[in-house]
Design a protein around this motif. Sequence first.
Motif, PDB file in Angstrom:
ATOM      1  N   ILE A   6      -6.739 -13.953  -5.974  1.00 38.08           N
ATOM      2  CA  ILE A   6      -6.665 -13.559  -4.571  1.00 38.08           C
ATOM      3  C   ILE A   6      -5.400 -12.731  -4.371  1.00 38.08           C
ATOM      4  N   ALA A   7      -5.574 -11.510  -3.898  1.00 36.82           N
ATOM      5  CA  ALA A   7      -4.425 -10.662  -3.559  1.00 36.82           C
ATOM      6  C   ALA A   7      -3.991 -10.974  -2.135  1.00 36.82           C
ATOM      7  N   ILE A   8      -2.725 -11.309  -1.965  1.00 33.23           N
ATOM      8  CA  ILE A   8      -2.181 -11.673  -0.653  1.00 33.23           C
ATOM      9  C   ILE A   8      -1.362 -10.491  -0.137  1.00 33.23           C
ATOM     10  N   LEU A   9      -1.886  -9.810   0.876  1.00 31.44           N
ATOM     11  CA  LEU A   9      -1.235  -8.591   1.379  1.00 31.44           C
ATOM     12  C   LEU A   9      -0.357  -8.900   2.591  1.00 31.44           C
ATOM     13  N   ARG A  10       0.623  -9.734   2.380  1.00 35.58           N
ATOM     14  CA  ARG A  10       1.507 -10.119   3.487  1.00 35.58           C
ATOM     15  C   ARG A  10       2.365  -8.936   3.925  1.00 35.58           C
ATOM     16  N   GLY A  11       2.318  -8.645   5.232  1.00 32.34           N
ATOM     17  CA  GLY A  11       3.136  -7.573   5.773  1.00 32.34           C
ATOM     18  C   GLY A  11       2.452  -6.216   5.806  1.00 32.34           C
ATOM     19  N   ALA A  21      -6.220  -1.768  -0.651  1.00 29.53           N
ATOM     20  CA  ALA A  21      -7.364  -2.573  -1.074  1.00 29.53           C
ATOM     21  C   ALA A  21      -8.200  -1.843  -2.120  1.00 29.53           C
ATOM     22  N   LYS A  22      -8.424  -0.561  -1.923  1.00 31.65           N
ATOM     23  CA  LYS A  22      -9.203   0.201  -2.899  1.00 31.65           C
ATOM     24  C   LYS A  22      -8.495   0.275  -4.249  1.00 31.65           C
ATOM     25  N   ALA A  23      -7.161   0.313  -4.221  1.00 32.15           N
ATOM     26  CA  ALA A  23      -6.394   0.285  -5.469  1.00 32.15           C
ATOM     27  C   ALA A  23      -6.598  -1.040  -6.195  1.00 32.15           C
ATOM     28  N   LEU A  24      -6.596  -2.131  -5.437  1.00 26.19           N
ATOM     29  CA  LEU A  24      -6.813  -3.455  -6.018  1.00 26.19           C
ATOM     30  C   LEU A  24      -8.219  -3.572  -6.599  1.00 26.19           C
ATOM     31  N   ILE A  25      -9.197  -3.132  -5.829  1.00 25.77           N
ATOM     32  CA  ILE A  25     -10.591  -3.223  -6.282  1.00 25.77           C
ATOM     33  C   ILE A  25     -10.797  -2.411  -7.552  1.00 25.77           C
ATOM     34  N   GLY A  26     -10.205  -1.220  -7.584  1.00 28.00           N
ATOM     35  CA  GLY A  26     -10.316  -0.383  -8.772  1.00 28.00           C
ATOM     36  C   GLY A  26      -9.716  -1.018 -10.014  1.00 28.00           C
ATOM     37  N   ALA A  27      -8.719  -1.874  -9.796  1.00 28.95           N
ATOM     38  CA  ALA A  27      -8.060  -2.549 -10.914  1.00 28.95           C
ATOM     39  C   ALA A  27      -8.753  -3.850 -11.308  1.00 28.95           C
ATOM     40  N   GLY A  28      -9.723  -4.289 -10.491  1.00 23.75           N
ATOM     41  CA  GLY A  28     -10.456  -5.503 -10.835  1.00 23.75           C
ATOM     42  C   GLY A  28     -10.124  -6.723 -10.013  1.00 23.75           C
ATOM     43  N   VAL A  29      -9.336  -6.557  -8.938  1.00 26.16           N
ATOM     44  CA  VAL A  29      -9.028  -7.674  -8.038  1.00 26.16           C
ATOM     45  C   VAL A  29      -9.885  -7.496  -6.795  1.00 26.16           C
TER      46      VAL A  29
END
Length: 202
Positions: A6-11, A21-29
């Motif tokens: 789970i990526a926690i995008l605090r702030g 978010a798209k960067a995370l998804i592209g990396a597999g998260v």
Amino acid sequence: MTRPIIAILRGITPPEAVAVAKALIGAGVTTIEVPLNSPDAFDSIARLVAECGNDAKIGAGTVLTPAEVEQVAANGGRLVVSPNCDPTVIRATRAARMESFPGIMTPTEAFAALDAGATGLKLFPGELVGPVGLKAIRAVLPEDAACYAVGGVNSDTLGEWLKAGVSGIGVGSGLYRPGDAPETVAERAEGLVRLWDEHKAD
């Protein structure tokens, strides 16, 4: 391949949320949480659901009340994460057909959360309990209880957590800090995913 990260995008702010978010998804998260103490958190959640909802599970963190649960659901969220174990929040989340991950530190809290219908348990703060504490708690929990460690999980400690029986992890500043460029987030996420896959392959 879906990994229990789970990526926690605090702030994070609404204008930057989708690109990160798209960067995370592209990396597999592909599970992303926006803590409600972030600026205009519900706006960010709504944007993420609209732009990334087909590729990732979007939800909210630091959810403390049933009223906040309702707002998460109204904005299309599918995941509710809390720092504490409040059965009313857990029940409201499950009634809204969302996944519930309440914060726990003790066996008493863990069983209260499961009795209320929690999807999984968020061991928080993870650095206080540690892998040794998780292993002890794991010994008395149902085998299928999902335990996620949040706090104190990094590239140096991931192996210990996995050996202790962690089901998944939540990572905040290790993936995103306010103002980080999407490219920076992608690089960190790729490294974490690679490390996760290496440990699971051992």
